[in-house]
Design a protein around this motif. Structure first.
Motif, PDB file in Angstrom:
ATOM      1  N   ALA A 115       0.853  -1.195   0.000  1.00 25.08           N
ATOM      2  CA  ALA A 115       0.000   0.000   0.000  1.00 25.08           C
ATOM      3  C   ALA A 115       0.882   1.236   0.000  1.00 25.08           C
ATOM      4  O   ALA A 115       1.948   1.251   0.641  1.00 25.08           O
ATOM      5  CB  ALA A 115      -0.917   0.001   1.207  1.00 25.08           C
ATOM      6  N   TYR A 116       0.448   2.248  -0.734  1.00 22.98           N
ATOM      7  CA  TYR A 116       1.188   3.510  -0.743  1.00 22.98           C
ATOM      8  C   TYR A 116       0.267   4.621  -0.265  1.00 22.98           C
ATOM      9  O   TYR A 116      -0.847   4.778  -0.750  1.00 22.98           O
ATOM     10  CB  TYR A 116       1.714   3.858  -2.137  1.00 22.98           C
ATOM     11  CG  TYR A 116       2.447   5.184  -2.155  1.00 22.98           C
ATOM     12  CD1 TYR A 116       3.716   5.298  -1.586  1.00 22.98           C
ATOM     13  CD2 TYR A 116       1.867   6.326  -2.684  1.00 22.98           C
ATOM     14  CE1 TYR A 116       4.387   6.511  -1.558  1.00 22.98           C
ATOM     15  CE2 TYR A 116       2.533   7.548  -2.666  1.00 22.98           C
ATOM     16  CZ  TYR A 116       3.790   7.638  -2.097  1.00 22.98           C
ATOM     17  OH  TYR A 116       4.440   8.840  -2.059  1.00 22.98           O
ATOM     18  N   GLN A 163      -2.601  18.871  11.717  1.00 22.37           N
ATOM     19  CA  GLN A 163      -3.957  18.462  11.377  1.00 22.37           C
ATOM     20  C   GLN A 163      -3.987  17.305  10.390  1.00 22.37           C
ATOM     21  O   GLN A 163      -5.015  16.680  10.200  1.00 22.37           O
ATOM     22  CB  GLN A 163      -4.761  19.636  10.798  1.00 22.37           C
ATOM     23  CG  GLN A 163      -4.137  20.300   9.581  1.00 22.37           C
ATOM     24  CD  GLN A 163      -3.324  21.508   9.956  1.00 22.37           C
ATOM     25  OE1 GLN A 163      -2.707  21.506  11.014  1.00 22.37           O
ATOM     26  NE2 GLN A 163      -3.333  22.540   9.126  1.00 22.37           N
ATOM     27  N   GLN A 164      -2.842  17.007   9.735  1.00 26.73           N
ATOM     28  CA  GLN A 164      -2.809  15.908   8.782  1.00 26.73           C
ATOM     29  C   GLN A 164      -2.145  14.659   9.344  1.00 26.73           C
ATOM     30  O   GLN A 164      -2.129  13.615   8.716  1.00 26.73           O
ATOM     31  CB  GLN A 164      -2.083  16.337   7.506  1.00 26.73           C
ATOM     32  CG  GLN A 164      -2.874  17.353   6.692  1.00 26.73           C
ATOM     33  CD  GLN A 164      -2.335  17.489   5.285  1.00 26.73           C
ATOM     34  OE1 GLN A 164      -1.218  17.098   5.004  1.00 26.73           O
ATOM     35  NE2 GLN A 164      -3.149  18.012   4.400  1.00 26.73           N
ATOM     36  N   GLU A 165      -1.596  14.759  10.548  1.00 26.67           N
ATOM     37  CA  GLU A 165      -0.932  13.610  11.150  1.00 26.67           C
ATOM     38  C   GLU A 165      -1.917  12.462  11.368  1.00 26.67           C
ATOM     39  O   GLU A 165      -1.599  11.302  11.122  1.00 26.67           O
ATOM     40  CB  GLU A 165      -0.284  14.019  12.476  1.00 26.67           C
ATOM     41  CG  GLU A 165       0.954  14.904  12.303  1.00 26.67           C
ATOM     42  CD  GLU A 165       1.564  15.277  13.635  1.00 26.67           C
ATOM     43  OE1 GLU A 165       0.989  14.883  14.681  1.00 26.67           O
ATOM     44  OE2 GLU A 165       2.601  15.951  13.638  1.00 26.67           O
ATOM     45  N   HIS A 166      -3.115  12.816  11.835  1.00 28.72           N
ATOM     46  CA  HIS A 166      -4.119  11.787  12.078  1.00 28.72           C
ATOM     47  C   HIS A 166      -4.497  11.102  10.778  1.00 28.72           C
ATOM     48  O   HIS A 166      -4.627   9.880  10.725  1.00 28.72           O
ATOM     49  CB  HIS A 166      -5.353  12.409  12.742  1.00 28.72           C
ATOM     50  CG  HIS A 166      -6.463  11.427  12.980  1.00 28.72           C
ATOM     51  ND1 HIS A 166      -6.382  10.421  13.918  1.00 28.72           N
ATOM     52  CD2 HIS A 166      -7.673  11.292  12.379  1.00 28.72           C
ATOM     53  CE1 HIS A 166      -7.500   9.710  13.901  1.00 28.72           C
ATOM     54  NE2 HIS A 166      -8.303  10.214  12.979  1.00 28.72           N
ATOM     55  N   SER A 167      -4.683  11.883   9.723  1.00 30.82           N
ATOM     56  CA  SER A 167      -5.039  11.319   8.427  1.00 30.82           C
ATOM     57  C   SER A 167      -3.963  10.379   7.929  1.00 30.82           C
ATOM     58  O   SER A 167      -4.257   9.323   7.373  1.00 30.82           O
ATOM     59  CB  SER A 167      -5.251  12.451   7.415  1.00 30.82           C
ATOM     60  OG  SER A 167      -5.415  11.936   6.112  1.00 30.82           O
ATOM     61  N   ALA A 175       5.112   4.848   2.804  1.00 34.17           N
ATOM     62  CA  ALA A 175       4.454   6.110   3.162  1.00 34.17           C
ATOM     63  C   ALA A 175       5.431   7.274   3.139  1.00 34.17           C
ATOM     64  O   ALA A 175       6.530   7.186   3.693  1.00 34.17           O
ATOM     65  CB  ALA A 175       3.827   5.984   4.550  1.00 34.17           C
ATOM     66  N   ASP A 176       5.034   8.349   2.485  1.00 35.36           N
ATOM     67  CA  ASP A 176       5.816   9.599   2.460  1.00 35.36           C
ATOM     68  C   ASP A 176       4.994  10.674   3.141  1.00 35.36           C
ATOM     69  O   ASP A 176       3.854  10.944   2.751  1.00 35.36           O
ATOM     70  CB  ASP A 176       6.144  10.015   1.026  1.00 35.36           C
ATOM     71  CG  ASP A 176       7.181   9.102   0.394  1.00 35.36           C
ATOM     72  OD1 ASP A 176       8.236   8.903   1.008  1.00 35.36           O
ATOM     73  OD2 ASP A 176       6.911   8.567  -0.704  1.00 35.36           O
ATOM     74  N   LYS A 181      -2.371   4.441   7.043  1.00 31.50           N
ATOM     75  CA  LYS A 181      -1.514   3.284   7.258  1.00 31.50           C
ATOM     76  C   LYS A 181      -2.252   2.167   8.004  1.00 31.50           C
ATOM     77  O   LYS A 181      -2.136   0.988   7.651  1.00 31.50           O
ATOM     78  CB  LYS A 181      -0.253   3.705   8.022  1.00 31.50           C
ATOM     79  CG  LYS A 181       0.678   4.612   7.218  1.00 31.50           C
ATOM     80  CD  LYS A 181       2.047   4.711   7.842  1.00 31.50           C
ATOM     81  CE  LYS A 181       2.028   5.462   9.149  1.00 31.50           C
ATOM     82  NZ  LYS A 181       3.405   5.650   9.687  1.00 31.50           N
ATOM     83  N   GLU A 182      -3.017   2.547   9.016  1.00 33.53           N
ATOM     84  CA  GLU A 182      -3.776   1.551   9.780  1.00 33.53           C
ATOM     85  C   GLU A 182      -4.837   0.887   8.910  1.00 33.53           C
ATOM     86  O   GLU A 182      -5.051  -0.329   8.978  1.00 33.53           O
ATOM     87  CB  GLU A 182      -4.421   2.214  10.993  1.00 33.53           C
ATOM     88  CG  GLU A 182      -3.423   2.661  12.053  1.00 33.53           C
ATOM     89  CD  GLU A 182      -4.096   3.424  13.174  1.00 33.53           C
ATOM     90  OE1 GLU A 182      -5.349   3.500  13.173  1.00 33.53           O
ATOM     91  OE2 GLU A 182      -3.384   3.940  14.053  1.00 33.53           O
ATOM     92  N   MET A 183      -5.518   1.701   8.085  1.00 33.05           N
ATOM     93  CA  MET A 183      -6.587   1.187   7.239  1.00 33.05           C
ATOM     94  C   MET A 183      -6.055   0.159   6.237  1.00 33.05           C
ATOM     95  O   MET A 183      -6.635  -0.920   6.065  1.00 33.05           O
ATOM     96  CB  MET A 183      -7.257   2.336   6.491  1.00 33.05           C
ATOM     97  CG  MET A 183      -8.376   1.909   5.545  1.00 33.05           C
ATOM     98  SD  MET A 183      -8.928   3.270   4.500  1.00 33.05           S
ATOM     99  CE  MET A 183      -7.487   3.544   3.451  1.00 33.05           C
ATOM    100  N   TYR A 184      -4.929   0.490   5.588  1.00 34.31           N
ATOM    101  CA  TYR A 184      -4.382  -0.423   4.585  1.00 34.31           C
ATOM    102  C   TYR A 184      -3.798  -1.683   5.224  1.00 34.31           C
ATOM    103  O   TYR A 184      -3.872  -2.767   4.649  1.00 34.31           O
ATOM    104  CB  TYR A 184      -3.338   0.293   3.737  1.00 34.31           C
ATOM    105  CG  TYR A 184      -3.943   1.246   2.746  1.00 34.31           C
ATOM    106  CD1 TYR A 184      -4.916   0.820   1.846  1.00 34.31           C
ATOM    107  CD2 TYR A 184      -3.567   2.582   2.709  1.00 34.31           C
ATOM    108  CE1 TYR A 184      -5.489   1.702   0.942  1.00 34.31           C
ATOM    109  CE2 TYR A 184      -4.135   3.466   1.809  1.00 34.31           C
ATOM    110  CZ  TYR A 184      -5.094   3.018   0.922  1.00 34.31           C
ATOM    111  OH  TYR A 184      -5.672   3.883   0.030  1.00 34.31           O
ATOM    112  N   THR A 185      -3.223  -1.528   6.389  1.00 37.18           N
ATOM    113  CA  THR A 185      -2.707  -2.703   7.090  1.00 37.18           C
ATOM    114  C   THR A 185      -3.837  -3.683   7.399  1.00 37.18           C
ATOM    115  O   THR A 185      -3.726  -4.895   7.159  1.00 37.18           O
ATOM    116  CB  THR A 185      -2.008  -2.285   8.398  1.00 37.18           C
ATOM    117  OG1 THR A 185      -0.920  -1.401   8.094  1.00 37.18           O
ATOM    118  CG2 THR A 185      -1.471  -3.513   9.137  1.00 37.18           C
ATOM    119  N   GLU A 186      -4.938  -3.154   7.907  1.00 36.74           N
ATOM    120  CA  GLU A 186      -6.101  -3.988   8.233  1.00 36.74           C
ATOM    121  C   GLU A 186      -6.706  -4.603   6.973  1.00 36.74           C
ATOM    122  O   GLU A 186      -7.063  -5.790   6.953  1.00 36.74           O
ATOM    123  CB  GLU A 186      -7.153  -3.151   8.972  1.00 36.74           C
ATOM    124  CG  GLU A 186      -8.362  -3.952   9.418  1.00 36.74           C
ATOM    125  CD  GLU A 186      -9.369  -3.108  10.169  1.00 36.74           C
ATOM    126  OE1 GLU A 186     -10.465  -3.611  10.454  1.00 36.74           O
ATOM    127  OE2 GLU A 186      -9.060  -1.920  10.458  1.00 36.74           O
TER     128      GLU A 186
END
Length: 361
Positions: free
Chosen positions: A36-37, A46-50, A75-76, A55-60
């Protein structure tokens, strides 16, 4: 008389396509190494959570698929999407694809993958030739499908146009800020100043000593190289913490008007928003000179003397006609300072010739 053979009956046999992932309505039973990229364009809070959510979503998602194997989350964070080579994890993912470590890539959208139309198509085609599909979730595109390239061209073109618009708006905003006399400071690469409690630049006492030393030694006759060697030998760090000094680095300090309390804004300009190419502003756009923009480390008189000395050293000549060009030297106490009243030559070492005779005036 010959008998004609009966005509064979024409038949059609259907050869089913090879299974490939192209949506929920088709299942690929082959195990795939899936990567996943994900990317966010800035590193603001404000974008740290996103970013973490992606990353969590794609891992799951990858772990939930029985025929998918985790090949990695690339991830970049806080990096532009217009230049692929400036995204380390993106390039690492492409390299892993070339090494045969990845069978499938999933990403949120075309704009997350790339905002550069040319780059996007280049890597999509390369991976397609290797049989590696890219799934763009938002647009519902699978790059192995026939119509995918047309859709990718459309969406990546729109993403690039959006980036260009954002870049132009940012550029206009910055120019207006410069016009109002707001002086930007890059403290990490600028010796002598630090960010004060009020957000404005203030003198760094320890670094200011180094700056004053450079100006004093130059007026005392030392060359740029001699000054650089002296700073390196004494273990004095540069603005970025390096222990190695060079002539260009010393020169940049001696010619920077900020040390006398002023600031010339928009010395360079960006010509290409994609490649981020910066060139010297040769008058293409206006410049702004702000006087007394911050506290001075060097007096205006000393700064002016240094600039005059630079001009003198750059135009050293000798001879009564002044046509012989000389290179400045600080090897001896009187080098490039004294001039012979008879021949007009500057003070320099005389090379002895045969039979004890030398080049006399």
């Amino acid at each position: 008389m010959t008998t004609q053979a009966p005509t064979a009956t024409k038949t059609v046999r259907v050869i089913p396509p090879k299974p490939e992932f192209s949506g929920e309505n088709r299942i690929d039973i082959r195990p795939k190494r899936v990567a996943a990229y994900c990317r966010v364009s800035t590193d603001k809070e404000q974008q740290e959570h996103s970013f973490e959510t992606q990353k969590e979503m794609y891992t799951e998602m990858i772990m939930m698929k029985p025929n998918w194997q985790m090949a990695g989350i690339y991830a970049d964070e806080g990096i532009t999407g217009t230049i692929a080579k400036k995204r380390p994890d993106f390039m690492r993912m492409i390299e892993d694809c070339r090494k045969g470590k990845i069978d499938l890539i999933i990403t949120k959208s075309v704009s997350r993958f790339s905002r550069n139309n040319l780059d996007c198509l280049l890597y999509v085609r390369e991976l397609k030739e290797r049989g590696i599909p890219i799934i763009f979730e938002k647009e519902g595109i699978n790059t192995l499908q026939v119509s995918s390239e047309l859709l990718i061209t459309l969406f990546s073109g729109l993403s690039q146009a959006e980036s260009e618009s954002i870049s132009m708006n940012v550029k206009i905003g910055k120019r207006q800020s410069l016009k109002n006399g707001n002086v930007p400071f890059c403290y990490k690469s600028f010796l002598g100043y630090r960010k004060g409690a009020d957000g404005k630049p203030e003198i760094d006492p320890e670094q200011a000593v180094t700056v004053r030393r450079i100006f004093a030694e130059y007026l005392a006759g030392k060359s740029l190289l001699d000054i650089a060697k002296g700073l390196t030998a004494d273990g004095i760090p540069t603005a970025r913490g390096s222990s190695e000094w060079s002539s260009p680095r010393v020169l940049s300090i001696l010619t920077n008007e900020k040390y006398k309390g002023d600031a010339l804004l928009q010395k360079t300009i960006t010509t290409d928003f994609i490649e981020k190419v910066r060139i010297k502003n040769d008058g293409t756009v206006p410049q702004y000179y702000v006087r007394n923009s911050q506290e001075a480390i060097i007096s205006r008189d000393i700064f002016a003397q240094v600039q005059e000395e630079m001009v003198r050293r750059a135009n050293l000549t000798s001879g009564t006609d002044g046509k012989r060009k000389r290179v400045y030297s600080s090897k001896y106490a009187l080098s490039s300072i004294c001039t012979c009243t008879k021949c007009g030559d500057i003070y320099r070492r005389i090379a002895w010739i045969a039979r004890g005779k030398n080049n006399k005036c």
